[in-house]
Enzyme design. Structure first.
Site, PDB file in Angstrom:
ATOM      1  N   CYS A   1     -20.323  76.703  19.100  1.00  0.00           N
ATOM      2  CA  CYS A   1     -19.072  76.681  19.878  1.00  0.00           C
ATOM      3  C   CYS A   1     -18.852  77.979  20.641  1.00  0.00           C
ATOM      4  O   CYS A   1     -18.651  77.966  21.841  1.00  0.00           O
ATOM      5  CB  CYS A   1     -17.888  76.406  18.966  1.00  0.00           C
ATOM      6  SG  CYS A   1     -17.923  74.731  18.326  1.00  0.00           S
ATOM      7  N   HIS A   2     -18.871  79.095  19.935  1.00  0.00           N
ATOM      8  CA  HIS A   2     -18.548  80.353  20.600  1.00  0.00           C
ATOM      9  C   HIS A   2     -19.572  81.439  20.291  1.00  0.00           C
ATOM     10  O   HIS A   2     -19.307  82.616  20.481  1.00  0.00           O
ATOM     11  CB  HIS A   2     -17.136  80.802  20.238  1.00  0.00           C
ATOM     12  CG  HIS A   2     -16.114  79.735  20.517  1.00  0.00           C
ATOM     13  ND1 HIS A   2     -15.748  78.818  19.586  1.00  0.00           N
ATOM     14  CD2 HIS A   2     -15.445  79.419  21.643  1.00  0.00           C
ATOM     15  CE1 HIS A   2     -14.878  77.972  20.123  1.00  0.00           C
ATOM     16  NE2 HIS A   2     -14.678  78.315  21.357  1.00  0.00           N
TER      17      HIS A   2
END
Lengths: 184, 443
Positions: free
Chosen positions: A148-149
């Site tokens: 995701c990040h």
């Protein structure tokens, strides 16, 4: 409201304050069930522990089990992965706490404090940033990479780079046999 | 509008009888027919009406979709799908016109946000937030925030992979509060953020309980928006419309009645808007959607690349550009909260940027910045630009873009008027529009 100018409290003042107080306290009591109904229910809380058989997991492999609606990673680490993790100085770690629910909260994040047995890494497989499931054997430390990040974890599930603030948590668990563990 | 300057005259006995009991026709007449409106409103002022239409479309299609949708995460098809996911597919395949209703509802959200962004940029450009319209602007910001919440809750309902992971990431924003209060209780007790997140989930992670309550709230919030829109229009009708010149209405010569002048203008542009809407629904119904959401939710596998819907990408880029979790979340919410203060941040006495040569340039740079942030938010977090032999991680343009967002609101708006000489404004709307301020005999 009808008002009469007087410095003395009247019976009307008393009934006004008394009924207002009852209404306010009553509203607070009535609000609590409306708020608390959203918390995890008894049936959710009842699923507090699971027994899992980890005998089929080969060295270098990982299996995922569900505990309390969360994925738990059970990773059978290779000797190289263990050595890399053990050799990591504490000063290289962004989060220096073990985050191991079996240990006191101030236990340092040494490899020893992250596992019961060095071969078996048991962690809650949820990125401590915003809850995604990290992918294993990716990232610069060969541990985990969150898609995701971009948070990266090492082979002990400790955060090394990226926005995640904490090491992935170690759930409460115990070995009930050589290849059996009870999570929760 | 107070009753004192109402121009409504009941035409017959029945309307007179009604008017003395419930003056609802008087309200309709004063707000939608005779309401004096500046004569120079341009196309950008038609989006208020368009937005009301969008809200109506979402409520009507939403009510009928709820007659077929089932908010349950219970597994079906040997554990590969869920009741909720299957019910959406049932709507798409078996319910009469279900495909149309769902595509209108799903794309309607995008059209709604397209219109609201134009509406917000218009307000910013013409200085519509400034006195005496501060409350009007703040109500608009609240409506926007509730719209974002509603859209997010609705996006979760199909219970695809993007639904599930959007719900996970957004609810986990609250866990950043663990860094403020790490333990509620003794020893290893969870932090305050985790306690809040579990309260939102009704479980230890996003699950069946979460889906049910999200459906309940998704049904509720559009009616909250409708109520807020009522307040928004009320607050608009006290000072009346701002206009592209940004100067006050000085008398009847500057206005025309709302009906038929602006009802027709709004209707015409609404038709163009509906054509665009129809092109999206009938020819490219999945253009704004994410194909991963046609994969049923799987709590064990996060898709390789998760993104929000396009209208939230700029905020997502801001969140990701900050390496520290709590600070990232504060920047995200700070970007929204900043909008509340705009009426007081912009210190120029000139409303319309038509007469502000320097501000105009910063404004268009700000529009470009929002588009750039949106683009960066759609890219993978580790993505790199190759520029003439240099590798630029996208993190850096995202940080610059985030910086400009706050620079624009907190530095440019308050301090630029110290350096800027505004152009001369026309004396009146009538003079600017008609070439002469016709003296009106009416006064």
């Amino acid at each position: 409201m009808a008002t009469t100018t007087t410095d003395e409290p009247t019976r009307r003042d008393f009934i006004y304050i008394a009924s207002g107080s009852v209404a306010a306290i009553g509203a607070a009591f009535a609000a609590w069930p409306l708020i608390d109904q959203m918390n995890p229910s008894s049936s959710v809380l009842a699923l507090s522990s699971v027994d899992v058989d980890i005998s089929a997991i080969q060295e270098g492999q990982q299996a995922v089990f569900m505990w309390r609606s969360k994925p738990v990673f059970v990773r059978r680490r290779t000797k190289k992965e263990i050595a890399e993790s053990v050799d990591t100085p504490l000063s290289d770690l962004p989060d220096k706490l073990a985050r191991n629910l079996n240990l006191p909260e101030d236990a340092p994040a040494t490899d020893k404090n992250r596992v019961e047995k060095p071969e078996w890494l048991v962690i809650i497989g949820i990125c401590t940033h915003l809850g995604c499931i990290p992918l294993d054997k990716l990232g610069d430390w060969g541990g985990y990479l969150c898609p995701c990040h971009g948070s990266q974890y090492d082979t002990a599930g400790r955060i090394r780079r990226g926005p995640a603030p904490e090491n992935m948590a170690v759930p409460p668990y115990a070995f009930t046999g050589p290849t059996k563990i009870k999570i929760g | 509008m107070s009753a004192a300057n109402s121009t409504y005259k009941p035409g017959n006995g029945l309307t007179r009888w009604l008017d003395s009991r419930l003056p609802i026709l008087r309200l309709a007449h004063d707000t939608m027919t005779s309401f004096p409106t500046p004569r120079n409103l341009n196309v950008w002022y038609t989006f208020g009406g368009i937005l009301t239409f969008c809200l109506g479309v979402q409520i009507v299609t939403g009510i009928v979709l709820a007659m077929h949708y089932l908010p349950s995460a219970a597994l079906t098809n040997g554990g590969t799908s869920s009741v909720a996911f299957d019910s959406v597919e049932n709507i798409m395949r078996d319910v009469n016109y279900g495909w149309l209703l769902r595509y209108v509802h799903a794309n309607g959200a995008s059209m709604f946000f397209l219109a609201v962004y134009i509406h917000m940029f218009r307000g910013l450009y013409y200085g519509s937030s400034k006195a005496p319209r501060e409350i009007l602007w703040i109500l608009g910001v609240i409506i926007y925030v509730v719209m974002v919440a509603t859209a997010f809750l609705g996006y979760v309902l199909p219970w695809g992979q993007m639904s599930f992971w959007a719900a996970t990431v957004i609810t986990n924003l609250f866990t950043s509060l663990d860094q403020i209060i790490p333990h509620v209780g003794q020893g290893n007790a969870p932090g305050v953020g985790t306690v809040i997140a579990q309260w939102l989930w009704g479980d230890f992670a996003v699950g069946d309980a979460t889906l049910n309550r999200f459906f309940s709230l998704h049904y509720l919030l559009p009616f909250v928006i409708a109520g807020l829109v009522g307040l928004h229009i009320w607050a608009l009708h006290i000072p009346g419309n701002n206009n592209p010149l940004g100067i006050d209405v000085k008398g009847p010569q500057d206005t025309v009645p709302f009906h038929p002048y602006y009802t027709v203008k709004d209707a015409f542009y609404l038709c163009l808007f509906v054509i665009l809407f129809s092109i999206l629904v009938f020819f490219h119904p999945d253009f704004v959607g994410n194909p991963d959401n046609y994969t049923p939710a799987n709590p064990l596998v996060t898709p390789a690349h998760i993104v929000p819907e396009w209208y939230l990408l700029p905020f997502y880029a801001m969140l990701r550009s900050i390496p520290q979790k709590l600070v990232g979340v504060l920047v995200l919410f700070g970007a929204l909260l900043t909008l509340v203060f705009v009426p007081w941040l912009d210190t120029s006495r000139v409303r319309s940027m038509r007469f502000r040569p320097m501000m105009k340039q910063f404004f268009w740079l700000f529009v470009a910045d929002c588009i750039l942030l949106g683009y960066l938010g759609s890219k993978e977090p580790q993505a790199v630009w190759h520029l003439g032999g240099f590798d630029v991680p996208l993190l850096w343009p995202a940080r610059i873009g985030t910086g400009y967002y706050f620079f624009f609101f907190w530095i440019v708006l308050p301090f630029l008027p110290l350096f800027e000489t505004p152009l001369e404004q026309p004396k009146s709307i009538a003079e600017a529009v008609l070439g002469t301020a016709k003296p009106q005999a009416a006064e």
